[in-house]
Scaffold this motif. Structure first.
Motif, PDB file in Angstrom:
ATOM      1  N   ASN A 317     -18.639 -22.794 -20.225  1.00 45.70           N
ATOM      2  CA  ASN A 317     -19.374 -21.543 -20.456  1.00 45.70           C
ATOM      3  C   ASN A 317     -19.903 -20.957 -19.149  1.00 45.70           C
ATOM      4  O   ASN A 317     -21.101 -20.724 -18.976  1.00 45.70           O
ATOM      5  CB  ASN A 317     -20.525 -21.774 -21.434  1.00 45.70           C
ATOM      6  CG  ASN A 317     -21.074 -20.458 -21.975  1.00 45.70           C
ATOM      7  OD1 ASN A 317     -20.366 -19.464 -22.079  1.00 45.70           O
ATOM      8  ND2 ASN A 317     -22.349 -20.447 -22.312  1.00 45.70           N
ATOM      9  N   VAL A 318     -19.018 -20.726 -18.200  1.00 47.35           N
ATOM     10  CA  VAL A 318     -19.404 -20.149 -16.917  1.00 47.35           C
ATOM     11  C   VAL A 318     -18.781 -18.759 -16.785  1.00 47.35           C
ATOM     12  O   VAL A 318     -17.769 -18.433 -17.415  1.00 47.35           O
ATOM     13  CB  VAL A 318     -18.956 -21.043 -15.750  1.00 47.35           C
ATOM     14  CG1 VAL A 318     -19.639 -22.389 -15.808  1.00 47.35           C
ATOM     15  CG2 VAL A 318     -17.436 -21.213 -15.734  1.00 47.35           C
ATOM     16  N   LYS A 331     -23.118  -8.271   4.831  1.00 49.36           N
ATOM     17  CA  LYS A 331     -24.289  -8.633   4.031  1.00 49.36           C
ATOM     18  C   LYS A 331     -24.021  -9.798   3.090  1.00 49.36           C
ATOM     19  O   LYS A 331     -24.948 -10.304   2.455  1.00 49.36           O
ATOM     20  CB  LYS A 331     -24.743  -7.419   3.227  1.00 49.36           C
ATOM     21  CG  LYS A 331     -25.253  -6.269   4.085  1.00 49.36           C
ATOM     22  CD  LYS A 331     -25.745  -5.112   3.226  1.00 49.36           C
ATOM     23  CE  LYS A 331     -26.274  -3.979   4.089  1.00 49.36           C
ATOM     24  NZ  LYS A 331     -26.768  -2.850   3.252  1.00 49.36           N
ATOM     25  N   GLY A 332     -22.756 -10.190   2.946  1.00 44.31           N
ATOM     26  CA  GLY A 332     -22.425 -11.295   2.069  1.00 44.31           C
ATOM     27  C   GLY A 332     -21.235 -10.992   1.189  1.00 44.31           C
ATOM     28  O   GLY A 332     -20.410 -10.120   1.495  1.00 44.31           O
ATOM     29  N   THR A 333     -21.150 -11.702   0.087  1.00 44.50           N
ATOM     30  CA  THR A 333     -20.033 -11.559  -0.850  1.00 44.50           C
ATOM     31  C   THR A 333     -20.415 -10.576  -1.950  1.00 44.50           C
ATOM     32  O   THR A 333     -21.523 -10.647  -2.499  1.00 44.50           O
ATOM     33  CB  THR A 333     -19.688 -12.925  -1.462  1.00 44.50           C
ATOM     34  OG1 THR A 333     -19.460 -13.865  -0.405  1.00 44.50           O
ATOM     35  CG2 THR A 333     -18.443 -12.826  -2.307  1.00 44.50           C
ATOM     36  N   TYR A 334     -19.475  -9.687  -2.286  1.00 39.67           N
ATOM     37  CA  TYR A 334     -19.784  -8.655  -3.264  1.00 39.67           C
ATOM     38  C   TYR A 334     -18.516  -8.229  -3.994  1.00 39.67           C
ATOM     39  O   TYR A 334     -17.394  -8.569  -3.603  1.00 39.67           O
ATOM     40  CB  TYR A 334     -20.427  -7.440  -2.593  1.00 39.67           C
ATOM     41  CG  TYR A 334     -19.517  -6.714  -1.627  1.00 39.67           C
ATOM     42  CD1 TYR A 334     -18.753  -5.623  -2.032  1.00 39.67           C
ATOM     43  CD2 TYR A 334     -19.398  -7.142  -0.303  1.00 39.67           C
ATOM     44  CE1 TYR A 334     -17.911  -4.967  -1.136  1.00 39.67           C
ATOM     45  CE2 TYR A 334     -18.563  -6.508   0.584  1.00 39.67           C
ATOM     46  CZ  TYR A 334     -17.816  -5.406   0.162  1.00 39.67           C
ATOM     47  OH  TYR A 334     -16.976  -4.764   1.037  1.00 39.67           O
ATOM     48  N   VAL A 335     -18.727  -7.447  -5.064  1.00 39.35           N
ATOM     49  CA  VAL A 335     -17.636  -6.812  -5.791  1.00 39.35           C
ATOM     50  C   VAL A 335     -18.054  -5.379  -6.114  1.00 39.35           C
ATOM     51  O   VAL A 335     -19.248  -5.038  -6.079  1.00 39.35           O
ATOM     52  CB  VAL A 335     -17.281  -7.553  -7.102  1.00 39.35           C
ATOM     53  CG1 VAL A 335     -16.674  -8.897  -6.816  1.00 39.35           C
ATOM     54  CG2 VAL A 335     -18.499  -7.675  -8.007  1.00 39.35           C
ATOM     55  N   LYS A 350     -23.276 -14.631  -5.796  1.00 42.80           N
ATOM     56  CA  LYS A 350     -23.371 -16.007  -5.335  1.00 42.80           C
ATOM     57  C   LYS A 350     -22.276 -16.776  -6.033  1.00 42.80           C
ATOM     58  O   LYS A 350     -22.226 -16.827  -7.257  1.00 42.80           O
ATOM     59  CB  LYS A 350     -24.747 -16.605  -5.660  1.00 42.80           C
ATOM     60  CG  LYS A 350     -24.901 -18.040  -5.169  1.00 42.80           C
ATOM     61  CD  LYS A 350     -26.289 -18.579  -5.475  1.00 42.80           C
ATOM     62  CE  LYS A 350     -26.442 -20.024  -5.001  1.00 42.80           C
ATOM     63  NZ  LYS A 350     -27.785 -20.578  -5.318  1.00 42.80           N
ATOM     64  N   LEU A 351     -21.367 -17.360  -5.238  1.00 49.11           N
ATOM     65  CA  LEU A 351     -20.157 -17.968  -5.773  1.00 49.11           C
ATOM     66  C   LEU A 351     -20.337 -19.461  -6.007  1.00 49.11           C
ATOM     67  O   LEU A 351     -21.164 -20.116  -5.371  1.00 49.11           O
ATOM     68  CB  LEU A 351     -18.984 -17.740  -4.832  1.00 49.11           C
ATOM     69  CG  LEU A 351     -18.711 -16.290  -4.437  1.00 49.11           C
ATOM     70  CD1 LEU A 351     -17.500 -16.224  -3.525  1.00 49.11           C
ATOM     71  CD2 LEU A 351     -18.524 -15.403  -5.658  1.00 49.11           C
ATOM     72  N   GLY A 352     -19.519 -19.986  -6.932  1.00 47.56           N
ATOM     73  CA  GLY A 352     -19.476 -21.414  -7.213  1.00 47.56           C
ATOM     74  C   GLY A 352     -18.116 -21.981  -6.867  1.00 47.56           C
ATOM     75  O   GLY A 352     -17.532 -21.664  -5.829  1.00 47.56           O
ATOM     76  N   GLU A 360     -15.848 -19.083  -9.879  1.00 52.77           N
ATOM     77  CA  GLU A 360     -17.071 -19.154 -10.670  1.00 52.77           C
ATOM     78  C   GLU A 360     -18.150 -18.285 -10.028  1.00 52.77           C
ATOM     79  O   GLU A 360     -18.372 -18.334  -8.824  1.00 52.77           O
ATOM     80  CB  GLU A 360     -17.554 -20.603 -10.739  1.00 52.77           C
ATOM     81  CG  GLU A 360     -18.866 -20.765 -11.492  1.00 52.77           C
ATOM     82  CD  GLU A 360     -19.485 -22.130 -11.285  1.00 52.77           C
ATOM     83  OE1 GLU A 360     -20.510 -22.410 -11.939  1.00 52.77           O
ATOM     84  OE2 GLU A 360     -18.954 -22.913 -10.482  1.00 52.77           O
ATOM     85  N   ILE A 361     -18.831 -17.468 -10.861  1.00 53.56           N
ATOM     86  CA  ILE A 361     -19.901 -16.611 -10.391  1.00 53.56           C
ATOM     87  C   ILE A 361     -21.225 -17.226 -10.832  1.00 53.56           C
ATOM     88  O   ILE A 361     -21.541 -17.252 -12.027  1.00 53.56           O
ATOM     89  CB  ILE A 361     -19.762 -15.172 -10.929  1.00 53.56           C
ATOM     90  CG1 ILE A 361     -18.360 -14.624 -10.618  1.00 53.56           C
ATOM     91  CG2 ILE A 361     -20.840 -14.283 -10.349  1.00 53.56           C
ATOM     92  CD1 ILE A 361     -18.025 -14.591  -9.144  1.00 53.56           C
TER      93      ILE A 361
END
Length: 403
Positions: A317-318, A331-335, A350-352, A360-361
């Motif tokens: 359930n991710v 600035k980082g990771t984005y979409v 923030k990634l997993g 995974e978000i």
């Protein structure tokens, strides 16, 4: 000759005219400049009205998914046979006959080759003859000992003669034991003239032909046998996954492993992790893993190169989405997500864990957004978009292989 008086009233009048002309010229220049700028601006606006950059950007979007995500570790492996035996002769002699075919699958105990047994049969007969001779001497000595013991009871001979005869009997018994050992050794050497398969497996090319003189324990041997049922695949995983793999091993879970061909287009076999190495390689920072496969269909071949996918962990359930949609900036990771007004918005993430085609978000998305997958190059915050393909209604099933 009389001088006419100078008219001073004409000079101020001419100066005033010059100033008026100069002011008019300046005003005219300002009007011309203003008109030029106005015309240029109107032309630019006219061009912008036909520019593709001013229109909504066509994009392809995908839906963020929420569900189970299988984490698979991807590695490169080598197929290793369960056992490899180099069959050698234990005795020297002429190779008389070969009973196997190259590439044949054989069973343990199957006859493979015959070495000329004649010299060993002669040696056995000689040992047996010596044994029979010593047996006859022993029987005679035992009969003499019985007579000496009877005479000693009758006080007809000395005790010394009885003891000497008893010593002779014991000596002959020792010789008989030595003779039996020689007979057994000759039989053993004779048995070595027939070579049997020590394991189940597939035979390689023969290294000696019938008629050749074979030396005992030659390095080249006669043939090799590889056991392929079962068979192993050895590969290495990064130490980052050590905790995941060890946790599953400690809990005695069966960690599923699949082997794929070189192009990763065809799955060859499925198996499970057999063992982990006892240390991490300092040069590569990886841990060696050995997986076992039944290989009943002989899909895996010794020393074959395969791609390995190890099912390390299932995330339940991710939130996850295609990795191609994720952007990396200062600035980082984005979409980019598409809001209800069909405008682009930047959403920091923030990634997993990462899977093949899926990431995974951990933070940043709820699972119901539309994310831009293609057409990102022309996007900016607040940019109007035109959705040309929407995969939100039919999200693709996540493929699950991690590098």
């Amino acid at each position: 000759m009389s001088k006419q008086p100078l008219d001073l009233t004409t000079q101020p009048h001419s100066q005033q005219n010059k100033i008026k002309w100069l002011i008019g010229l300046i005003l005219l220049m300002f009007l011309i400049l203003w008109g030029w700028n106005f015309w240029k601006k109107s032309q630019a606006e006219k061009q912008d009205s036909f520019s593709q950059w001013s229109k909504p950007v066509p994009v392809r979007v995908v839906g963020v998914q929420r569900g189970d995500l299988q984490l698979e570790i991807k590695a490169i492996g080598t197929v290793v046979p369960a056992s490899t035996v180099n069959v050698q002769s234990q005795v020297s002699g002429v190779l008389q006959k070969i009973y196997f075919q190259e590439g044949q699958y054989i069973q343990k105990g199957q006859l493979l080759a015959q070495i000329d047994p004649t010299p060993f049969q002669v040696a056995l007969a000689q040992a047996q003859g010596t044994q029979q001779q010593n047996l006859a001497q022993l029987h005679n000595a035992q009969s003499e000992l019985a007579r000496y013991q009877l005479l000693y009871k009758q006080d007809s001979i000395a005790r010394q003669q009885v003891d000497q005869q008893q010593a002779l009997v014991n000596q002959l018994k020792g010789q008989i034991q030595a003779n039996q050992a020689q007979v057994d050794a000759a039989k053993l050497q004779l048995s070595y003239t027939k070579i049997y398969a020590p394991i189940d497996g597939r035979v390689g090319f023969r290294l000696k032909d019938a008629g050749n003189l074979i030396q005992a324990n030659e390095a080249t041997g006669l043939l090799s046998i590889t056991q392929v049922h079962p068979i192993y695949v050895q590969f290495a995983v990064a130490e980052n996954y050590l905790d995941i793999v060890r946790e599953a091993s400690k809990n005695k879970q069966s960690i599923r492993v699949s082997a794929w061909d070189r192009a990763e287009q065809k799955q060859l076999a499925t198996g499970s992790v057999q063992a982990l190495d006892n240390q991490i390689d300092l040069n590569t920072g990886t841990l060696k893993v050995k997986a076992v496969f039944a290989n009943t269909d002989d899909a895996l071949f010794p020393n074959q190169f395969v791609n390995v996918r190890l099912n390390a962990k299932t995330l339940h359930n991710v939130v996850h989405l295609p990795s191609d949609a994720i952007q990396h900036g200062a600035k980082g990771t984005y979409v980019y997500i598409i809001n209800k007004e069909n405008k682009a918005e930047v959403r920091m993430l923030k990634l997993g864990m990462v899977s093949q085609g899926q990431t995974e978000i951990v933070e940043g998305l709820q699972g119901n957004e539309r994310v831009v997958l293609e057409g990102i190059d022309r996007l900016s915050e607040g940019q109007d978009v035109q959705v040309v393909q929407d995969d939100h209604a039919h999200p693709a099933q996540a493929k699950t292989v991690a590098g």
